[in-house]
Write an enzyme that holds these catalytic residues in place. Structure first.
Site, PDB file in Angstrom:
ATOM      1  N   HIS A   9       0.833  -1.217   0.000  1.00 31.32           N
ATOM      2  CA  HIS A   9       0.000   0.000   0.000  1.00 31.32           C
ATOM      3  C   HIS A   9       0.865   1.265   0.000  1.00 31.32           C
ATOM      4  O   HIS A   9       0.440   2.308   0.486  1.00 31.32           O
ATOM      5  CB  HIS A   9      -0.941   0.041   1.213  1.00 31.32           C
ATOM      6  CG  HIS A   9      -1.650  -1.244   1.476  1.00 31.32           C
ATOM      7  ND1 HIS A   9      -2.879  -1.552   0.930  1.00 31.32           N
ATOM      8  CD2 HIS A   9      -1.289  -2.339   2.208  1.00 31.32           C
ATOM      9  CE1 HIS A   9      -3.251  -2.757   1.329  1.00 31.32           C
ATOM     10  NE2 HIS A   9      -2.299  -3.267   2.093  1.00 31.32           N
ATOM     11  N   SER A  40      14.530  22.424 -15.847  1.00 34.61           N
ATOM     12  CA  SER A  40      13.328  23.232 -16.036  1.00 34.61           C
ATOM     13  C   SER A  40      13.734  24.565 -16.632  1.00 34.61           C
ATOM     14  O   SER A  40      14.803  25.091 -16.334  1.00 34.61           O
ATOM     15  CB  SER A  40      12.645  23.443 -14.680  1.00 34.61           C
ATOM     16  OG  SER A  40      11.869  24.631 -14.701  1.00 34.61           O
ATOM     17  N   LYS A  66      15.811  22.600 -10.565  1.00 37.77           N
ATOM     18  CA  LYS A  66      15.170  21.336 -10.917  1.00 37.77           C
ATOM     19  C   LYS A  66      16.052  20.379 -11.699  1.00 37.77           C
ATOM     20  O   LYS A  66      16.837  20.766 -12.541  1.00 37.77           O
ATOM     21  CB  LYS A  66      13.917  21.626 -11.758  1.00 37.77           C
ATOM     22  CG  LYS A  66      12.829  22.307 -10.971  1.00 37.77           C
ATOM     23  CD  LYS A  66      11.986  21.322 -10.213  1.00 37.77           C
ATOM     24  CE  LYS A  66      10.833  20.896 -11.092  1.00 37.77           C
ATOM     25  NZ  LYS A  66      10.036  19.883 -10.436  1.00 37.77           N
ATOM     26  N   GLU A 123       9.529   9.190 -16.720  1.00 38.06           N
ATOM     27  CA  GLU A 123       8.133   9.603 -16.930  1.00 38.06           C
ATOM     28  C   GLU A 123       7.677   9.303 -18.355  1.00 38.06           C
ATOM     29  O   GLU A 123       6.551   8.869 -18.587  1.00 38.06           O
ATOM     30  CB  GLU A 123       7.983  11.096 -16.638  1.00 38.06           C
ATOM     31  CG  GLU A 123       8.131  11.420 -15.161  1.00 38.06           C
ATOM     32  CD  GLU A 123       8.199  12.916 -14.908  1.00 38.06           C
ATOM     33  OE1 GLU A 123       7.149  13.534 -14.691  1.00 38.06           O
ATOM     34  OE2 GLU A 123       9.306  13.468 -14.952  1.00 38.06           O
TER      35      GLU A 123
END
Ligand code: ARG
Length: 458
Positions: free
Chosen positions: A155, A276, A282, A289
């Site tokens: 979980h 970024s 960043k 992704e």
């Protein structure tokens, strides 16, 4: 020149030609088309349907076409409808009348079925190589991290301590199954459709088994209608691909989480991260992704082909031409994702300390504390309740089970003795889990040894 102009009195409407044509994408398998044609004429000559001289002329012409496509002197343009017509028209232009005999006893229906099978066989081999490289990388990671402790989750909540080797080992199993799924797909598709003709075979005395053996098939297909309209193997391929992507997407999700500021279990290499345009600090896991995102595209291909094939009557229907672009796109996607993913994990840094301290701060040893009580005669259900109280106590004080004093333990249950601290140490918790497939280093080494054998036998 069209292959089928004879019964027509009008030119094809240009839009119809464009809409119908497949040469924009089926040119991908010119090599397989030529290979199939060479096998076909070799068989025709063996059967006395062509003379040896005719066969030799045609084969020389076909080989010349292949060479010229490869060295760029022959460009595949859009004037022909498909790669089959392109090669045949070129052959006739090169070798003259005898070239017109190439298509004896053959239809584009069995020809395209053959080409696609040959192409898929080659691509399965290429994807398998990429899976093997990934497995090699996972194997290395496992060997190096047998005692890299980390929390195991259920979980997405910390559950019990495991090791990075153990966690990676789960993916090793998945990609191993992916290889065997591809091998199954290949074994089932590996029957040669050539000689099925348009749908009902031909009146020429073809030796189909011979053609099949020339092209390394297990044998010839046994029903000509099925031969030209079977696309099951593409459905199986795309299903196997979807499963590969599903596995990659799960792994990517974990990489993204592990690489986040909150976890810092790993650090992705700069070469595999992106920045970024506005936030200077960043460093984003875009590759993970994107691989996760591209999973949708491969699932889409599977659903597309299932839908295209639904309710199609026997035998060939032009709908089936739709099988190609989506399959080619899925092949490119899976190959790209496997290669990028392998590069990404082979360059990432594992932050052992962060993993270990995370495993220590989340009561991942609570089950072991309960097991301690059980080993001292407390029924498991009571032990569960007692350890629940320990956890509550620790949470209130903001400490771990390891930080409690023996007095505090004894206040909750007098069964606890000094050796509780040894029993709930991270090393103990992991080392004692020694059933086959568990994270204990002894069994882990055994599994790693078996994986080593597996990789050796490929
Ligand atoms: N381009 C076609 C396909 O991919 C080749 C077969 C054409 N056959 C036909 N009867 N028009 O399916």
């Amino acid at each position: 020149m069209k292959l089928w102009g004879g019964r027509f009195t009008k030119e094809t409407n240009q839009l119809v030609h464009n809409f119908n044509a497949s040469i924009g994408f089926d040119q991908k398998f010119y090599h397989q088309d030529i290979r199939g044609s060479i096998a076909h004429v070799t068989m025709l000559a063996k059967q006395g349907i062509l003379t040896d001289a005719e066969k030799d002329t045609i084969i020389a012409g076909l080989s010349g076409i292949e060479k010229d496509i490869e060295n760029g002197t022959l460009v595949i343009d859009g004037t022909q409808e498909d790669i089959h017509s392109f090669v045949e028209a070129n052959l006739i232009a090169r070798v003259g009348e005898v070239g017109k005999k190439l298509h004896t006893g053959r239809s584009r229906n069995d020809q395209v079925a053959l080409d696609m099978k040959l192409y898929i066989r080659d691509e399965i081999a290429a994807v398998d190589e990429l899976l093997l490289s990934l497995l090699e990388e996972l194997h290395t990671l496992m060997k190096n991290n047998v005692t890299t402790y980390m929390p195991g989750f259920t979980h997405l909540q910390k559950a019990q301590p495991v090791t990075l080797a153990h966690h990676i080992g789960a993916y090793f199993e998945m990609f191993k199954r992916d290889r065997s799924r591809l091998a199954d797909t290949k074994a089932r598709l590996n029957y040669c459709p050539l000689g099925a003709g348009a749908l009902a075979g031909t009146t020429y005395p073809l030796d189909r088994e011979y053609t099949a053996s020339l092209l390394d098939f297990t044998g010839a297909t046994l029903n000509s209608m099925d031969s030209v309209s079977d696309r099951d193997y593409l459905i199986e391929l795309l299903s196997a691909f979807s499963t590969i992507m599903m596995h990659l997407s799960r792994f990517c999700e974990e990489i993204i989480i592990w690489n986040s500021n909150e976890y810092r279990f790993i650090t992705l290499d700069d070469a595999y991260s992106t920045g970024s345009s506005i936030m200077p600090q960043k460093k984003n896991p875009d590759i993970a992704e994107l691989v996760r995102g591209k999973t949708g595209r491969v699932y889409g291909a599977l659903v597309s082909i299932l839908t295209t094939m639904k309710a199609l009557p026997l035998a060939y229907n032009k709908d089936m031409q739709e099988d190609k672009e989506l399959t080619f796109d899925a092949i490119d996607t899976v190959k790209g994702c496997l290669a990028l993913f392998t590069g990404m994990i082979s360059t990432m840094t594992v932050n052992n300390d962060n993993m270990e301290s995370s495993a220590k701060n989340g009561f991942t040893n609570a089950t072991d504390a309960a097991d301690y009580l059980v080993n001292h005669g407390v029924p498991f259900r009571d032990a569960h309740g007692i350890v629940g109280q320990l956890v509550l106590f620790c949470e209130q004080k903001g400490i771990a089970l390891d930080d409690m004093t023996l007095e505090e333990y004894k206040a909750i249950s007098p069964v606890f003795e000094e050796d509780i601290f040894e029993a709930i140490k991270m090393e103990t918790c992991v080392t004692k889990r020694n059933t086959l497939g568990a994270p204990g280093p002894a069994v882990m080494e055994e599994v790693i040894q078996r994986n080593e054998e597996y990789l050796k036998n490929k």
